[in-house]
Design a protein around this motif. Sequence first.
Motif, PDB file in Angstrom:
ATOM      1  N   ALA A  89       0.823  -1.214   0.000  1.00  0.00           N
ATOM      2  CA  ALA A  89       0.000   0.000   0.000  1.00  0.00           C
ATOM      3  C   ALA A  89       0.853   1.258   0.000  1.00  0.00           C
ATOM      4  O   ALA A  89       0.362   2.344  -0.321  1.00  0.00           O
ATOM      5  N   ALA A  90       2.142   1.125   0.343  1.00  0.00           N
ATOM      6  CA  ALA A  90       3.048   2.278   0.277  1.00  0.00           C
ATOM      7  C   ALA A  90       3.148   2.814  -1.152  1.00  0.00           C
ATOM      8  O   ALA A  90       3.346   4.018  -1.352  1.00  0.00           O
ATOM      9  N   ALA A  91       3.020   1.925  -2.138  1.00  0.00           N
ATOM     10  CA  ALA A  91       3.047   2.377  -3.531  1.00  0.00           C
ATOM     11  C   ALA A  91       1.844   3.253  -3.838  1.00  0.00           C
ATOM     12  O   ALA A  91       1.945   4.246  -4.566  1.00  0.00           O
ATOM     13  N   THR A  92       0.694   2.901  -3.284  1.00  0.00           N
ATOM     14  CA  THR A  92      -0.499   3.734  -3.432  1.00  0.00           C
ATOM     15  C   THR A  92      -0.287   5.092  -2.784  1.00  0.00           C
ATOM     16  O   THR A  92      -0.682   6.134  -3.322  1.00  0.00           O
ATOM     17  N   ALA A  93       0.357   5.094  -1.612  1.00  0.00           N
ATOM     18  CA  ALA A  93       0.647   6.354  -0.919  1.00  0.00           C
ATOM     19  C   ALA A  93       1.538   7.250  -1.757  1.00  0.00           C
ATOM     20  O   ALA A  93       1.342   8.478  -1.802  1.00  0.00           O
ATOM     21  N   LEU A  94       2.508   6.666  -2.422  1.00  0.00           N
ATOM     22  CA  LEU A  94       3.402   7.441  -3.277  1.00  0.00           C
ATOM     23  C   LEU A  94       2.631   8.096  -4.416  1.00  0.00           C
ATOM     24  O   LEU A  94       2.850   9.275  -4.744  1.00  0.00           O
ATOM     25  N   LEU A  95       1.718   7.363  -5.017  1.00  0.00           N
ATOM     26  CA  LEU A  95       0.910   7.897  -6.113  1.00  0.00           C
ATOM     27  C   LEU A  95       0.015   9.037  -5.628  1.00  0.00           C
ATOM     28  O   LEU A  95      -0.073  10.094  -6.263  1.00  0.00           O
ATOM     29  N   LEU A  96      -0.643   8.830  -4.490  1.00  0.00           N
ATOM     30  CA  LEU A  96      -1.539   9.864  -3.966  1.00  0.00           C
ATOM     31  C   LEU A  96      -0.760  11.113  -3.557  1.00  0.00           C
ATOM     32  O   LEU A  96      -1.186  12.235  -3.840  1.00  0.00           O
ATOM     33  N   ALA A  97       0.384  10.929  -2.916  1.00  0.00           N
ATOM     34  CA  ALA A  97       1.198  12.080  -2.510  1.00  0.00           C
ATOM     35  C   ALA A  97       1.667  12.876  -3.720  1.00  0.00           C
ATOM     36  O   ALA A  97       1.715  14.113  -3.680  1.00  0.00           O
ATOM     37  N   ALA A  98       1.986  12.192  -4.805  1.00  0.00           N
ATOM     38  CA  ALA A  98       2.426  12.881  -6.017  1.00  0.00           C
ATOM     39  C   ALA A  98       1.310  13.732  -6.602  1.00  0.00           C
ATOM     40  O   ALA A  98       1.544  14.865  -7.060  1.00  0.00           O
ATOM     41  N   ALA A  99       0.091  13.199  -6.597  1.00  0.00           N
ATOM     42  CA  ALA A  99      -1.040  13.949  -7.144  1.00  0.00           C
ATOM     43  C   ALA A  99      -1.426  15.116  -6.244  1.00  0.00           C
ATOM     44  O   ALA A  99      -1.598  16.251  -6.705  1.00  0.00           O
ATOM     45  N   VAL A 100      -1.545  14.847  -4.939  1.00  0.00           N
ATOM     46  CA  VAL A 100      -1.986  15.885  -3.997  1.00  0.00           C
ATOM     47  C   VAL A 100      -0.969  17.009  -3.903  1.00  0.00           C
ATOM     48  O   VAL A 100      -1.337  18.189  -3.857  1.00  0.00           O
ATOM     49  N   SER A 101       0.310  16.673  -3.872  1.00  0.00           N
ATOM     50  CA  SER A 101       1.333  17.703  -3.706  1.00  0.00           C
ATOM     51  C   SER A 101       1.405  18.637  -4.911  1.00  0.00           C
ATOM     52  O   SER A 101       1.727  19.819  -4.764  1.00  0.00           O
ATOM     53  N   ARG A 102       1.087  18.138  -6.076  1.00  0.00           N
ATOM     54  CA  ARG A 102       1.122  19.013  -7.249  1.00  0.00           C
ATOM     55  C   ARG A 102      -0.081  19.945  -7.295  1.00  0.00           C
ATOM     56  O   ARG A 102       0.016  21.057  -7.814  1.00  0.00           O
ATOM     57  N   LEU A 103      -1.193  19.509  -6.751  1.00  0.00           N
ATOM     58  CA  LEU A 103      -2.312  20.428  -6.597  1.00  0.00           C
ATOM     59  C   LEU A 103      -1.988  21.473  -5.533  1.00  0.00           C
ATOM     60  O   LEU A 103      -2.212  22.672  -5.740  1.00  0.00           O
ATOM     61  N   ALA A 104      -1.424  21.034  -4.409  1.00  0.00           N
ATOM     62  CA  ALA A 104      -1.081  21.957  -3.330  1.00  0.00           C
ATOM     63  C   ALA A 104      -0.052  22.987  -3.783  1.00  0.00           C
ATOM     64  O   ALA A 104      -0.071  24.139  -3.328  1.00  0.00           O
ATOM     65  N   ALA A 105       0.844  22.594  -4.695  1.00  0.00           N
ATOM     66  CA  ALA A 105       1.898  23.494  -5.157  1.00  0.00           C
ATOM     67  C   ALA A 105       1.367  24.672  -5.961  1.00  0.00           C
ATOM     68  O   ALA A 105       2.105  25.621  -6.243  1.00  0.00           O
ATOM     69  N   LEU A 106       0.089  24.617  -6.329  1.00  0.00           N
ATOM     70  CA  LEU A 106      -0.500  25.753  -7.037  1.00  0.00           C
ATOM     71  C   LEU A 106      -0.848  26.897  -6.091  1.00  0.00           C
ATOM     72  O   LEU A 106      -1.152  28.003  -6.548  1.00  0.00           O
ATOM     73  N   ASN A 144      -7.196  29.538 -13.703  1.00  0.00           N
ATOM     74  CA  ASN A 144      -8.535  30.077 -13.497  1.00  0.00           C
ATOM     75  C   ASN A 144      -9.341  29.136 -12.607  1.00  0.00           C
ATOM     76  O   ASN A 144      -8.909  28.034 -12.273  1.00  0.00           O
ATOM     77  N   ARG A 145     -10.512  29.580 -12.220  1.00  0.00           N
ATOM     78  CA  ARG A 145     -11.321  28.806 -11.261  1.00  0.00           C
ATOM     79  C   ARG A 145     -11.724  27.452 -11.831  1.00  0.00           C
ATOM     80  O   ARG A 145     -11.713  26.438 -11.116  1.00  0.00           O
ATOM     81  N   ALA A 146     -12.072  27.417 -13.105  1.00  0.00           N
ATOM     82  CA  ALA A 146     -12.479  26.143 -13.711  1.00  0.00           C
ATOM     83  C   ALA A 146     -11.335  25.137 -13.703  1.00  0.00           C
ATOM     84  O   ALA A 146     -11.538  23.946 -13.431  1.00  0.00           O
ATOM     85  N   SER A 147     -10.130  25.619 -13.981  1.00  0.00           N
ATOM     86  CA  SER A 147      -8.959  24.747 -13.977  1.00  0.00           C
ATOM     87  C   SER A 147      -8.706  24.170 -12.591  1.00  0.00           C
ATOM     88  O   SER A 147      -8.436  22.968 -12.433  1.00  0.00           O
ATOM     89  N   LEU A 148      -8.815  25.014 -11.571  1.00  0.00           N
ATOM     90  CA  LEU A 148      -8.601  24.551 -10.198  1.00  0.00           C
ATOM     91  C   LEU A 148      -9.678  23.548  -9.779  1.00  0.00           C
ATOM     92  O   LEU A 148      -9.399  22.582  -9.063  1.00  0.00           O
ATOM     93  N   THR A 149     -10.901  23.767 -10.231  1.00  0.00           N
ATOM     94  CA  THR A 149     -11.999  22.856  -9.892  1.00  0.00           C
ATOM     95  C   THR A 149     -11.755  21.472 -10.482  1.00  0.00           C
ATOM     96  O   THR A 149     -11.956  20.450  -9.812  1.00  0.00           O
ATOM     97  N   VAL A 150     -11.311  21.428 -11.731  1.00  0.00           N
ATOM     98  CA  VAL A 150     -11.016  20.139 -12.374  1.00  0.00           C
ATOM     99  C   VAL A 150      -9.866  19.443 -11.649  1.00  0.00           C
ATOM    100  O   VAL A 150      -9.921  18.234 -11.378  1.00  0.00           O
ATOM    101  N   ALA A 151      -8.807  20.197 -11.318  1.00  0.00           N
ATOM    102  CA  ALA A 151      -7.653  19.612 -10.622  1.00  0.00           C
ATOM    103  C   ALA A 151      -8.069  19.043  -9.271  1.00  0.00           C
ATOM    104  O   ALA A 151      -7.650  17.943  -8.887  1.00  0.00           O
ATOM    105  N   LEU A 152      -8.908  19.775  -8.545  1.00  0.00           N
ATOM    106  CA  LEU A 152      -9.390  19.293  -7.256  1.00  0.00           C
ATOM    107  C   LEU A 152     -10.235  18.035  -7.428  1.00  0.00           C
ATOM    108  O   LEU A 152     -10.109  17.071  -6.652  1.00  0.00           O
ATOM    109  N   GLY A 153     -11.071  18.010  -8.452  1.00  0.00           N
ATOM    110  CA  GLY A 153     -11.887  16.833  -8.716  1.00  0.00           C
ATOM    111  C   GLY A 153     -11.045  15.610  -9.011  1.00  0.00           C
ATOM    112  O   GLY A 153     -11.334  14.503  -8.517  1.00  0.00           O
ATOM    113  N   ILE A 154      -9.987  15.768  -9.804  1.00  0.00           N
ATOM    114  CA  ILE A 154      -9.101  14.643 -10.113  1.00  0.00           C
ATOM    115  C   ILE A 154      -8.436  14.132  -8.842  1.00  0.00           C
ATOM    116  O   ILE A 154      -8.327  12.918  -8.608  1.00  0.00           O
ATOM    117  N   CYS A 155      -8.003  15.066  -7.981  1.00  0.00           N
ATOM    118  CA  CYS A 155      -7.365  14.670  -6.725  1.00  0.00           C
ATOM    119  C   CYS A 155      -8.320  13.870  -5.845  1.00  0.00           C
ATOM    120  O   CYS A 155      -7.926  12.871  -5.231  1.00  0.00           O
TER     121      CYS A 155
END
Length: 274
Positions: free
Chosen positions: A156-173, A195-206
């Motif tokens: 499950a650590a591999a899953t954690a790595l994937l999630l951290a990679a996705a979440v951290s790139r959203l947070a970096a915005l 823009n707001r629409a872009s952030l909404t899509v990124a949050l949805g993917i996360c």
Amino acid sequence: MDRQTGGEADWPGRGALYDLAGCLRFYSRLPVPQLPGEPDPHRSPDFTTLPRMLPLAGLILALPAALILAAAWWIGLGPFLAATLAVTVMVVATGALHEDGLADVADGFGGGTTRERRLEIMRDSRIGAFGGAALVLALALRIGALATLLDRTGHAAATALLLAAAVSRLAALAPMVLLPPARPGGLSASVGRPNRASLTVALGICLVVALFAVPLGLPVHGVALMILFAGLAALALTRLARRKIGGQTGDVIGACQQVSEIAALLALVAAVAD
């Protein structure tokens, strides 16, 4: 016929796929070919829409590292070596882009006494004591967190790595959204802001990635803590950047990704403590 694509017919999701390819080109060393009908792939990125695909791009970038992590653990290399190999693959895939930003920010914020001097240090390609220490500590924390997660959660650590990679790139915005460019003529000023629409899509993917992480072995409270602490780390660095240089740069965004990823992994380690 679509004039913008040189005669190629329009199709659903075309813009999102182009943005995904742009993210992978900008944030990694992966050889991404020009897609059918895509405008010049070497043009300057447009960050009004591009960030919507950042979490998915982070997921793709982390996938080889996650596979290496799981495979190295499965063949018996042990948690430390498996985690070290995984982090190495991540650094190679991104060309140490975010690590470079972290080192520059550490040098500038730690060694400069004025806003102008800090920005000057950050622009210098040489790495100083603060930057070197930041790199060593960041790599150690990422490797240590992944090794601990392997011990406590197995694959499950591999899953954690994937999630951290996705979440951290959203947070970096966060710095890009909340702060003006520190250098009016710099790259961060020329690429625009999400823009707001872009952030909404990124949050949805996360959120979708987070939902899939639960059946793949991560506890619900651990996933929630990863998202929470990644966001708090990003906001903390954003606030520090405002105080130190009055805005954001590409280096600040890269550093934000690093501290957010580390915060997310450490939060999960705490959540699955014995």
